[in-house]
Write an enzyme that holds these catalytic residues in place. Structure first.
Site, PDB file in Angstrom:
ATOM      1  N   LYS A   1     -42.214 -76.499  82.574  1.00 24.18           N
ATOM      2  CA  LYS A   1     -40.922 -75.819  82.757  1.00 24.18           C
ATOM      3  C   LYS A   1     -40.821 -74.635  81.796  1.00 24.18           C
ATOM      4  O   LYS A   1     -40.974 -74.789  80.592  1.00 24.18           O
ATOM      5  CB  LYS A   1     -39.773 -76.793  82.467  1.00 24.18           C
ATOM      6  CG  LYS A   1     -39.317 -77.588  83.671  1.00 24.18           C
ATOM      7  CD  LYS A   1     -37.932 -78.187  83.397  1.00 24.18           C
ATOM      8  CE  LYS A   1     -37.480 -79.140  84.473  1.00 24.18           C
ATOM      9  NZ  LYS A   1     -37.321 -78.552  85.788  1.00 24.18           N
TER      10      LYS A   1
ATOM     11  N   HIS B   1       0.114 -82.604  88.428  1.00 31.57           N
ATOM     12  CA  HIS B   1      -1.293 -82.535  88.830  1.00 31.57           C
ATOM     13  C   HIS B   1      -1.914 -83.912  89.014  1.00 31.57           C
ATOM     14  O   HIS B   1      -3.087 -84.108  88.760  1.00 31.57           O
ATOM     15  CB  HIS B   1      -2.114 -81.726  87.822  1.00 31.57           C
ATOM     16  CG  HIS B   1      -1.552 -80.364  87.566  1.00 31.57           C
ATOM     17  ND1 HIS B   1      -1.472 -79.399  88.530  1.00 31.57           N
ATOM     18  CD2 HIS B   1      -1.038 -79.812  86.442  1.00 31.57           C
ATOM     19  CE1 HIS B   1      -0.923 -78.304  88.019  1.00 31.57           C
ATOM     20  NE2 HIS B   1      -0.658 -78.522  86.767  1.00 31.57           N
TER      21      HIS B   1
ATOM     22  N   ARG C   1      -7.279 -78.643  87.241  1.00 29.04           N
ATOM     23  CA  ARG C   1      -8.201 -77.647  87.808  1.00 29.04           C
ATOM     24  C   ARG C   1      -8.915 -78.162  89.056  1.00 29.04           C
ATOM     25  O   ARG C   1      -9.563 -77.383  89.751  1.00 29.04           O
ATOM     26  CB  ARG C   1      -9.215 -77.227  86.744  1.00 29.04           C
ATOM     27  CG  ARG C   1      -8.521 -76.569  85.560  1.00 29.04           C
ATOM     28  CD  ARG C   1      -9.484 -76.267  84.431  1.00 29.04           C
ATOM     29  NE  ARG C   1     -10.455 -75.229  84.804  1.00 29.04           N
ATOM     30  CZ  ARG C   1     -11.428 -74.809  83.999  1.00 29.04           C
ATOM     31  NH1 ARG C   1     -11.572 -75.337  82.801  1.00 29.04           N
ATOM     32  NH2 ARG C   1     -12.251 -73.877  84.395  1.00 29.04           N
TER      33      ARG C   1
ATOM     34  N   PRO D   1     -15.724 -83.566  79.978  1.00 26.65           N
ATOM     35  CA  PRO D   1     -16.232 -84.888  79.580  1.00 26.65           C
ATOM     36  C   PRO D   1     -17.722 -85.034  79.875  1.00 26.65           C
ATOM     37  O   PRO D   1     -18.186 -84.683  80.963  1.00 26.65           O
ATOM     38  CB  PRO D   1     -15.405 -85.864  80.412  1.00 26.65           C
ATOM     39  CG  PRO D   1     -14.814 -85.058  81.508  1.00 26.65           C
ATOM     40  CD  PRO D   1     -14.707 -83.654  81.026  1.00 26.65           C
ATOM     41  N   GLU D   2     -18.448 -85.519  78.885  1.00 24.66           N
ATOM     42  CA  GLU D   2     -19.873 -85.794  79.039  1.00 24.66           C
ATOM     43  C   GLU D   2     -20.075 -87.311  78.961  1.00 24.66           C
ATOM     44  O   GLU D   2     -19.113 -88.061  78.933  1.00 24.66           O
ATOM     45  CB  GLU D   2     -20.670 -85.052  77.955  1.00 24.66           C
ATOM     46  CG  GLU D   2     -20.432 -83.546  77.993  1.00 24.66           C
ATOM     47  CD  GLU D   2     -21.245 -82.785  76.948  1.00 24.66           C
ATOM     48  OE1 GLU D   2     -22.322 -83.264  76.558  1.00 24.66           O
ATOM     49  OE2 GLU D   2     -20.790 -81.707  76.527  1.00 24.66           O
TER      50      GLU D   2
END
Ligand SMILES: [Zn+2]
Length: 279
Positions: free
Chosen positions: A155, A93, A112, A2-3
């Site tokens: 950068k 889970h 996870r 998820p973002e």
């Protein structure tokens, strides 16, 4: 994983269902996830009213009525599942469950266990070690070509890697970086130091439009946020390039001059791009 848009949608779903509700009971089923739970987390949450919800980067913050806030991170595979109390839903889970005073059960499921839960004083939320160094929110007015350009000056990393760095800009991951660079016509391999100026002026609106469209795809009401199985906030969204290796490229219509969407691997992660329109 998820973002920002997915986390925003999960946050809105929690807010729509739970804002103002009291946690009648909270229980943990293990001692922690990516990091240990705060000691006696269940007892600390029981009886608290959930007064406010917000998102920072990929984190959700739930303001409680005792001066503390819950910090929630979904990690790679974390999900929030809502169900009416007593519906006998058994979920594998599941690591933390909250029961609300109006009869809802909120489960945090994460096979996870890259996700996590912490408690932080509300007034110190932004000083939490996971948030303190985080860069600007990409949808805030303070995120401009000038601020992004300043963060990228000097950068030497590829722009793809620079945008994944949460200190440069908050909340982006592999999907939305690929999509935003495609819209801006910037190659994911281009060195970040060459972005300030005209390219940053294209990149900032490309990032914002990509995120706004994805958030809109997540819906605008509780009914949209909750899937039939009770899971919050994940949605099918049509990417332009992400996951579309070899497919027609929307930027190059007809028999595509670019040969279709291409995939390359940068730092072990896939980048999807058009080799003609992205330079
Ligand atoms: Zn193309």
């Amino acid at each position: 994983m998820p973002e920002l848009p997915e986390v925003e949608t999960v946050m809105r779903g929690l807010q729509a269902r739970l804002q103002g509700r009291v946690i009648r009971h909270a229980v943990t089923f293990r001692s922690g996830m990516r990091w240990p739970f705060p000691p006696n987390l269940g007892a600390a949450l029981t009886g608290r009213r959930m007064e406010g919800f917000r998102r920072r980067g990929k984190y959700i913050l739930v303001r409680l009525d005792d001066g503390m806030s819950i910090l929630l991170h979904l990690g790679m595979s974390g999900r929030i599942v809502l169900a009416p109390l007593g519906s006998n839903q058994v979920t594998l889970h599941e690591h933390l469950v909250l029961e609300s005073d109006d009869g809802w059960r909120v489960g945090f499921v994460d096979p996870r266990r890259f996700g996590g839960v912490d408690l932080v004083a509300t007034e110190a939320e932004d000083s939490h070690k996971l948030l303190a160094a985080m860069g600007p929110e990409p949808l805030d007015v303070g995120f401009t070509a000038a601020t992004l350009g300043a963060a990228l000056t000097g950068k030497r990393t590829p722009i793809k890697a620079a945008l994944l760095d949460q200190r440069v800009v908050a909340g982006l991951g592999n999907i939305y970086v690929s999509e935003a660079l495609y819209r801006a016509g910037i190659s994911p391999q281009r060195s970040a130091h060459s972005i300030p100026g005209a390219r940053a002026a294209r990149l900032v609106p490309a990032i914002q439009e990509t995120l706004i469209e994805a958030i809109a795809a997540g819906g605008s009401s509780l009914r949209d946020y909750v899937q039939p199985d009770g899971e919050l906030g994940y949605f099918q969204h049509a990417w332009r390039v992400y996951g579309r290796e070899g497919e027609p490229c929307p930027a190059c219509p007809g028999p595509p001059a670019c040969g279709g969407v291409r995939r390359s691997v940068q730092s072990g992660r896939s980048s999807f791009y058009c080799p003609r329109s992205q330079r």
